[in-house]
Write an enzyme that holds these catalytic residues in place. Structure first.
Site, short mmCIF file in Angstrom:
data_model
loop_
_atom_site.label_atom_id
_atom_site.label_comp_id
_atom_site.label_asym_id
_atom_site.label_seq_id
_atom_site.Cartn_x
_atom_site.Cartn_y
_atom_site.Cartn_z
N CYS A 121 -16.23 -35.30 -24.03
CA CYS A 121 -14.63 -35.76 -24.40
C CYS A 121 -13.74 -35.53 -23.35
O CYS A 121 -13.59 -34.53 -22.94
CB CYS A 121 -13.87 -35.28 -25.76
SG CYS A 121 -12.16 -35.19 -25.80
N CYS A 125 -9.75 -34.64 -24.10
CA CYS A 125 -9.32 -33.16 -24.46
C CYS A 125 -10.78 -32.41 -24.69
O CYS A 125 -11.36 -32.17 -23.68
CB CYS A 125 -8.55 -33.09 -25.67
SG CYS A 125 -9.19 -34.39 -27.00
N CYS A 147 -13.15 -33.09 -27.73
CA CYS A 147 -13.41 -33.42 -29.13
C CYS A 147 -15.17 -33.05 -29.06
O CYS A 147 -15.68 -33.31 -28.38
CB CYS A 147 -13.13 -34.90 -29.40
SG CYS A 147 -11.36 -35.17 -29.58
#
Lengths: 194, 206
Positions: free
Chosen positions: B111, B114, B116
């Site tokens: 990700c 961020c 994830c």
């Protein structure tokens, strides 16, 4: 928005360092910051898109220096400060993001699509490295809350989400490793037909 | 006090003065005072993430897919439902897609925006997954990054990186080692590693 968080393809961070037998949390405060952040969003004080956008608005030095759970802590602190130090539960009640929508998907599996040069000053989930790039639709995922408005109290506006595959050379040019691709999950508003 | 004890004490002392620890204490006081959570509930949830929610869940899914062709087909068709069959689900698992590694195609998850990660099947992510180096480099030079993890892929093996930029979460179904023919589900689950389910490792038979 452009920022330190949008780091796909950046050359600023050379080495991936792994840790053997790593603990889930490296300090007690990390564990507590994790649970407290989930409690804040879980109580509906903010939605996940606002939470992520607050992380993106942290000072870049704090973003890197405070680490993952430090960013979570910073995000909750920022949102509370912006609410005049008030903690207001129940502003959001649906923690899931999937939504049934009637709109017919604009694209189908196998379609070639191009990402827009979409770079709003606020929140978006279109990473910079796939702006203005051509790819192919691999999967359709149905309707999901649109982060670009949801992060700004401008409604859920659910849209179809697609997995779009981009070949390495489309993203990185002659520099790309052969036989590689990146598949990114993109909202319909980010895409246009070719 | 021995030298070692002294040293340990200094460490604790440093930790107490980490500004992030002090800020967390302040946030806890506020949210407890506002009735959002209790300190006892915090302890319970921490314990759950330290002991119950982790890659053992994903390993059960993989081992079942390796031994039950019908389950494997359901898992690749509708990951969320097939994972729920084993009683596994929760936050960050609202929609799961399982991607299968083969000799021709290698999948790896990231990700970039961020960090994830599919919590219900893998637990919370390791530090390297959240680190800027992994998030920035795996999309641009996946073969090089995988080599740094000790995984050298053939030039004719296609590498597919999945950047989970929306709410869909991915799990890699690793290749079953050929030498495990006849092993039961439980023995197979013991072989399955977190790194293989992210896609930065292969699974070797012991």
């Amino acid at each position: 928005m452009d920022g330190i968080h949008d780091m796909g393809g950046s050359r600023d961070f050379p080495a991936v360092l792994t840790e053997r037998d790593e603990a889930v949390f490296h300090a007690e405060w990390e564990a507590r910051a994790f649970v407290l952040s989930n409690a804040y969003t879980g109580a509906g004080c903010a939605n996940v898109d606002q939470f992520r956008h607050a992380i993106e608005r942290l000072d870049p030095a704090a973003y890197i220096g405070d680490g993952y759970f430090g960013r979570w802590l910073g995000s909750i602190e920022l949102m509370i400060a912006e609410a005049n130090d008030q903690v207001i539960p129940g502003r959001y009640s649906d923690l899931s993001a999937a939504r049934k929508i009637d709109a017919v998907p604009r694209f189908g599996v196998g379609d070639t699509v191009r990402t827009k040069n979409h770079n709003p000053p606020g929140h978006t989930r279109l990473p910079g490295y796939v702006r203005n790039r051509t790819g192919r639709v691999e999967l359709l995922h149905g309707g999901w809350v649109y982060p670009d408005t949801h992060a700004h109290h401008e409604g859920e506006n659910p849209e179809h989400v697609y997995s779009v595959r981009f070949d390495g050379d489309e993203l990185w040019g002659a520099d790309a490793e052969p036989g590689t691709s990146v598949t990114v999950d993109l909202f319909e508003s980010y895409l246009e037909p070719t | 006090m021995s030298h070692d004890e002294n040293h340990e004490h200094e460490h604790e002392h440093e930790h107490e003065h980490d500004p992030r620890a002090i800020r967390t204490e302040a946030l806890e006081r506020l949210l407890v005072e506002q009735g959002l959570i209790t300190s006892a509930a915090i302890d319970t949830i921490i314990e759950r993430y330290e002991t119950d929610v982790g890659p053992l869940n994903g390993a059960r899914v993989v081992a079942k897919a390796w031994t039950d062709p019908d389950y494997r087909a359901r898992l690749l068709e509708d990951g969320t439902a097939a994972i729920a069959e084993l009683g596994i689900g929760g936050p960050q698992g609202e929609k799961m897609v399982v991607v299968e590694n083969t000799p021709d195609v290698h999948n790896v998850i990231v990700c970039t925006l961020c960090s994830c990660y599919p919590w219900p099947v893998l637990g919370l992510p390791p530090a390297w997954y959240k680190d800027p180096a992994y998030r920035s480099r795996i999309v641009r030079e996946p073969r090089k990054v995988l080599r740094e993890f000790g995984l050298t892929l053939d030039d004719d093996t296609e590498v597919r990186v999945w950047d989970s930029s929306a709410e869909i979460r991915y799990l890699v179904l690793p290749e079953r080692p050929a030498s495990t023919l006849g092993a039961d589900e439980e023995a197979l689950a013991d072989l399955v590693t977190r790194d293989a389910m992210i896609g930065v490792a292969r699974i070797d038979a012991r």
